[in-house]
Design an enzyme around this catalytic site. Structure first.
Site, PDB file in Angstrom:
ATOM      1  N   LYS A 185      50.055  44.314  42.546  1.00 32.57           N
ATOM      2  CA  LYS A 185      50.591  43.705  43.612  1.00 32.57           C
ATOM      3  C   LYS A 185      50.940  42.196  43.376  1.00 32.57           C
ATOM      4  O   LYS A 185      49.783  41.568  43.712  1.00 32.57           O
ATOM      5  CB  LYS A 185      50.019  44.188  44.958  1.00 32.57           C
ATOM      6  CG  LYS A 185      50.938  43.726  46.080  1.00 32.57           C
ATOM      7  CD  LYS A 185      50.620  43.298  47.498  1.00 32.57           C
ATOM      8  CE  LYS A 185      50.215  41.890  47.289  1.00 32.57           C
ATOM      9  NZ  LYS A 185      51.318  40.854  47.124  1.00 32.57           N
ATOM     10  N   GLU A 261      38.737  35.865  42.394  1.00 29.08           N
ATOM     11  CA  GLU A 261      38.990  34.590  41.735  1.00 29.08           C
ATOM     12  C   GLU A 261      39.743  33.855  42.813  1.00 29.08           C
ATOM     13  O   GLU A 261      40.961  34.181  43.206  1.00 29.08           O
ATOM     14  CB  GLU A 261      39.905  34.819  40.459  1.00 29.08           C
ATOM     15  CG  GLU A 261      39.251  35.460  39.252  1.00 29.08           C
ATOM     16  CD  GLU A 261      38.246  34.518  38.541  1.00 29.08           C
ATOM     17  OE1 GLU A 261      38.105  33.593  38.611  1.00 29.08           O
ATOM     18  OE2 GLU A 261      37.655  35.400  37.950  1.00 29.08           O
ATOM     19  N   LEU A 262      39.102  32.935  43.450  1.00 27.35           N
ATOM     20  CA  LEU A 262      39.427  32.314  44.620  1.00 27.35           C
ATOM     21  C   LEU A 262      39.720  30.749  44.663  1.00 27.35           C
ATOM     22  O   LEU A 262      40.047  30.114  43.292  1.00 27.35           O
ATOM     23  CB  LEU A 262      38.420  32.586  45.751  1.00 27.35           C
ATOM     24  CG  LEU A 262      38.030  33.954  45.914  1.00 27.35           C
ATOM     25  CD1 LEU A 262      36.943  34.113  47.157  1.00 27.35           C
ATOM     26  CD2 LEU A 262      39.451  34.810  46.330  1.00 27.35           C
ATOM     27  N   CYS A 295      44.247  26.313  40.271  1.00 28.73           N
ATOM     28  CA  CYS A 295      43.041  26.526  40.747  1.00 28.73           C
ATOM     29  C   CYS A 295      42.026  25.746  40.233  1.00 28.73           C
ATOM     30  O   CYS A 295      41.069  25.285  40.906  1.00 28.73           O
ATOM     31  CB  CYS A 295      42.559  27.916  40.977  1.00 28.73           C
ATOM     32  SG  CYS A 295      42.695  28.626  39.285  1.00 28.73           S
ATOM     33  N   GLU A 469      36.534  36.741  34.725  1.00 27.05           N
ATOM     34  CA  GLU A 469      37.764  37.289  34.207  1.00 27.05           C
ATOM     35  C   GLU A 469      37.880  36.805  32.692  1.00 27.05           C
ATOM     36  O   GLU A 469      37.429  35.304  32.386  1.00 27.05           O
ATOM     37  CB  GLU A 469      38.900  36.967  34.753  1.00 27.05           C
ATOM     38  CG  GLU A 469      39.009  37.833  36.002  1.00 27.05           C
ATOM     39  CD  GLU A 469      40.367  37.813  36.817  1.00 27.05           C
ATOM     40  OE1 GLU A 469      41.168  36.812  36.719  1.00 27.05           O
ATOM     41  OE2 GLU A 469      40.878  38.810  37.022  1.00 27.05           O
TER      42      GLU A 469
HETATM   43  P1  NAP Z   1      47.257  33.979  48.817  1.00 20.10           P
HETATM   44  O1  NAP Z   1      48.015  33.509  49.960  1.00 20.10           O
HETATM   45  O2  NAP Z   1      45.851  34.265  49.132  1.00 20.10           O
HETATM   46  O3  NAP Z   1      47.894  35.044  48.255  1.00 20.10           O
HETATM   47  C1  NAP Z   1      47.529  35.852  46.992  1.00 20.10           C
HETATM   48  C2  NAP Z   1      48.022  37.212  46.936  1.00 20.10           C
HETATM   49  O4  NAP Z   1      47.457  37.993  48.002  1.00 20.10           O
HETATM   50  C3  NAP Z   1      49.230  37.290  47.010  1.00 20.10           C
HETATM   51  O5  NAP Z   1      49.666  38.559  46.193  1.00 20.10           O
HETATM   52  C4  NAP Z   1      49.477  37.874  48.562  1.00 20.10           C
HETATM   53  O6  NAP Z   1      50.721  38.447  48.618  1.00 20.10           O
HETATM   54  C5  NAP Z   1      48.508  38.468  48.748  1.00 20.10           C
HETATM   55  N1  NAP Z   1      47.947  38.624  50.040  1.00 20.10           N
HETATM   56  C6  NAP Z   1      48.257  37.861  51.177  1.00 20.10           C
HETATM   57  N2  NAP Z   1      47.590  38.295  52.242  1.00 20.10           N
HETATM   58  C7  NAP Z   1      47.225  39.435  51.946  1.00 20.10           C
HETATM   59  C8  NAP Z   1      46.353  40.470  52.722  1.00 20.10           C
HETATM   60  N3  NAP Z   1      45.766  40.202  54.184  1.00 20.10           N
HETATM   61  N4  NAP Z   1      45.956  41.349  52.100  1.00 20.10           N
HETATM   62  C9  NAP Z   1      46.025  41.740  50.715  1.00 20.10           C
HETATM   63  N5  NAP Z   1      46.874  40.721  49.964  1.00 20.10           N
HETATM   64  C10 NAP Z   1      47.339  39.639  50.675  1.00 20.10           C
HETATM   65  O7  NAP Z   1      47.348  32.757  47.596  1.00 20.10           O
HETATM   66  P2  NAP Z   1      48.506  31.943  46.891  1.00 20.10           P
HETATM   67  O8  NAP Z   1      48.929  31.016  47.759  1.00 20.10           O
HETATM   68  O9  NAP Z   1      49.288  33.211  46.427  1.00 20.10           O
HETATM   69  O10 NAP Z   1      47.525  31.309  45.739  1.00 20.10           O
HETATM   70  C11 NAP Z   1      47.110  30.046  45.800  1.00 20.10           C
HETATM   71  C12 NAP Z   1      45.620  30.329  45.759  1.00 20.10           C
HETATM   72  O11 NAP Z   1      45.136  30.920  44.879  1.00 20.10           O
HETATM   73  C13 NAP Z   1      44.997  28.989  45.739  1.00 20.10           C
HETATM   74  O12 NAP Z   1      43.881  28.938  46.564  1.00 20.10           O
HETATM   75  C14 NAP Z   1      44.242  29.058  44.367  1.00 20.10           C
HETATM   76  O13 NAP Z   1      43.218  28.328  44.260  1.00 20.10           O
HETATM   77  C15 NAP Z   1      44.017  30.479  44.152  1.00 20.10           C
HETATM   78  N6  NAP Z   1      43.976  30.715  42.563  1.00 20.10           N
HETATM   79  C16 NAP Z   1      42.712  31.156  42.245  1.00 20.10           C
HETATM   80  C17 NAP Z   1      42.520  31.388  40.811  1.00 20.10           C
HETATM   81  C18 NAP Z   1      41.217  31.512  40.305  1.00 20.10           C
HETATM   82  O14 NAP Z   1      41.067  32.136  39.057  1.00 20.10           O
HETATM   83  N7  NAP Z   1      40.259  31.331  40.789  1.00 20.10           N
HETATM   84  C19 NAP Z   1      43.626  31.445  39.799  1.00 20.10           C
HETATM   85  C20 NAP Z   1      45.142  31.180  40.377  1.00 20.10           C
HETATM   86  C21 NAP Z   1      45.058  30.649  41.672  1.00 20.10           C
HETATM   87  P3  NAP Z   1      52.004  37.767  49.400  1.00 20.10           P
HETATM   88  O15 NAP Z   1      52.601  36.913  48.345  1.00 20.10           O
HETATM   89  O16 NAP Z   1      52.939  38.981  49.784  1.00 20.10           O
HETATM   90  O17 NAP Z   1      51.550  36.900  50.579  1.00 20.10           O
END
Ligand code: NAP
Length: 488
Positions: A185, A261-262, A295, A469
């Site tokens: 997804k 991975e947050l 991230c 990962e």
């Molecule tokens: P996000 O808002 O948490 O969304 C990530 C994914 O989760 C999207 O596919 C989103 O779908 C989905 N999602 C949202 N709410 C959900 C729910 N209640 N249940 C299930 N899935 C849900 O994060 P983002 O804004 O896309 O990405 C930025 C974040 O990712 C940053 O905090 C960054 O640090 C982190 N990140 C971490 C890594 C790592 O490797 N640690 C790598 C890259 C990014 P929708 O798009 O439809 O809302």
């Protein structure tokens, strides 16, 4: 002239313009989720919006395909992944353009992402045939211990918008190598890259149902329904810590294995004895890859008093010289942010820091016009209590803080709930390693601004995640060890 719409892309294969759900090897047409070009704020495309019933169909398809894929010899699974790597490489320019259009990142960043993303398929093609077991005598001498590994089962993979290709391949590669079938997804902002990659996967010979891709406007209910289904045994999520916490709680109901991975809040430490030019080069990469939407992005620059002013001057000069513009313009070095909301958040953090006494040396205000632009920004004299010291900026802003002693630097670096990545610059390698050991993160880059590598274990400590990962350990997230107590 930058490209601004999908129809302007001369895809070598028009089939890469996929917008429907991909379930059981079939493309199911649909609409409902607009995809916006952040460079122009205009709509690029509309993709299908999966319901809970669609998600259940995807689980059923993954289940139907599971036995065959699990029984496929590792060498054959490896060859499928290797072909997928080859196809991504052949279509690198198409994919880079697509990423740049829907995410906004510069073409240079997008090309870099495609190469990085494809490498996960090559790496896991190589790892698929090297899943080691164990056979040894029990300490009592009474029997032998045999450990084999089974694929963990159907995996739900959820990815963010900031690396639309790499976050998907970093999960699909090890899952398929381990013998699992998956439902991906992708983020609603960047679904086109995921669908294009699914097309390439089918061309590479991924059997129907092994990889399913669904987009949805209601991620909560759709993902929760999949996690509640006993056929699903794995959740691998990359995204914010807030959503990660919710999903861990949801997965607990059916005791689904979680890899998380947050978010991050990476400190970038520069000691007096650092090579200043090397530290500035590294700072630019650590801060500005993906315009700061990473991230691992350096979020807090801690610079020792003796080198502080020269570092701020050098960073300001380099940041001010960057060219901001549409992602697909070949001259662009810094593309737009993903949404207007992201710009508003960055603006709030900078304003709060300035209200607390910080000084802006370049940038500092959102840029006018269409598209979601924020300029490269440096702020100095930032208070350790500012919101920008605690929150992920996810944008092109470099806050610089001053420190005096090594012990103080470590304390400041650890003053966060996050623990993903850290950077240390010092010519004294024993000091750099000592400081690196003292910092509570899963990854430390020493005298380098970039740490991501498909061959290395990527992941965080504290509230930045669970599991790793990439590397040789990444495949273990998709395997269930099975122990046999053997008399022979
Ligand atoms: P996000 O808002 O948490 O969304 C990530 C994914 O989760 C999207 O596919 C989103 O779908 C989905 N999602 C949202 N709410 C959900 C729910 N209640 N249940 C299930 N899935 C849900 O994060 P983002 O804004 O896309 O990405 C930025 C974040 O990712 C940053 O905090 C960054 O640090 C982190 N990140 C971490 C890594 C790592 O490797 N640690 C790598 C890259 C990014 P929708 O798009 O439809 O809302």
């Amino acid at each position: 002239m930058p490209l601004e719409s999908l129809t302007q892309i001369a895809f070598s294969d028009p089939a890469l313009h996929a917008k429907g759900l991909f379930i059981g090897g079939e493309w199911l047409p649909g609409r409902g989720i607009p995809v916006i070009n952040p460079s122009t704020a205009e709509q690029l495309a509309e993709v299908a919006d999966a319901s809970v019933a669609d998600a259940m169909n995807a689980v059923a398809s993954a289940q139907t395909a599971a036995a065959g894929w699990r029984a496929t010899p590792p060498r054959q699974r490896a060859e499928v992944l290797r072909r997928w790597f080859g196809l991504m490489t052949d279509h690198a320019e198409d994919l880079a353009m697509l990423i740049s259009l829907e995410n906004g990142k510069s073409l240079t960043d997008a090309r870099g992402e495609v190469a990085y993303a494809a490498e996960f398929f090559r790496w896991y093609a190589e790892e698929a045939v090297r899943i080691a077991g164990e056979f040894r005598q029990a300490p009592s001498g009474a029997n032998h211990i045999l450990v084999d590994h089974d694929p963990i089962g159907i995996a739900v993979l959820i990815t963010p918008w900031n690396f639309p290709a790499a976050m998907a391949t970093r999960k699909i590669g090890p899952a398929l190598a381990a013998g699992c079938t998956v439902i991906l997804k992708p983020a609603s902002e960047t679904p086109l890259t995921a669908y294009a990659m699914a097309r390439l996967g089918a061309m590479a010979g991924v059997p129907a149902g092994v990889v399913n891709v669904i987009t949805t406007s209601q991620p909560g209910p759709v993902v929760n329904a999949m996690l509640a289904d006993p056929r699903v045994r794995k959740l691998s999520f990359t995204g914010s810590t807030g959503v990660g916490r919710v999903l861990i709680a949801e997965a607990a109901r059916t005791v689904v294995s979680c890899s998380m991975e947050l978010g991050g809040n990476a400190p970038f430490l520069v000691f007096d004895d650092a090579d200043l030019d090397a530290a500035l080069d590294g700072a630019m990469i650590a801060k500005m890859r993906n315009a700061g939407e990473a991230c691992t992005a350096a979020n807090r620059f801690y610079v020792q008093a003796g080198i502080h002013d020269a570092f701020v001057a050098g960073l300001t000069k380099r940041m001010a010289a960057l060219k901001v513009g549409p992602g697909t313009d070949p001259a662009t070095q810094v593309g737009p942010m993903i949404t207007t909301k992201a710009v508003a958040k960055i603006d709030r953090l900078v304003r709060d820091a300035v209200a607390g006494g910080a000084n802006v040396t370049t940038g500092g205000m959102p840029l006018p016009g269409s598209g979601y632009y924020y300029p490269p920004t440096v702020i100095e004299n930032v208070s350790a209590n500012a919101e920008i010291a605690r929150e992920e900026i996810f944008g092109p802003v470099a806050p610089v803080y001053r420190f005096d002693s090594e012990a103080q630097a470590i304390t400041l670096a650890n003053a966060t709930e996050y623990g993903l990545a850290a950077y240390v610059y010092s010519r004294d390698l024993s000091r750099a390693l000592r400081v690196g050991k003292g910092i509570e993160t899963g990854m430390v880059a020493i005298n380098r601004g970039l740490m991501s590598d498909p061959a290395a274990p990527f992941g965080g400590a504290k509230q930045s995640g669970l599991g790793r990962e990439g590397g040789v350990t990444g495949i273990m997230e998709y395997l269930e060890p099975k122990y046999f107590a053997v008399n022979f």
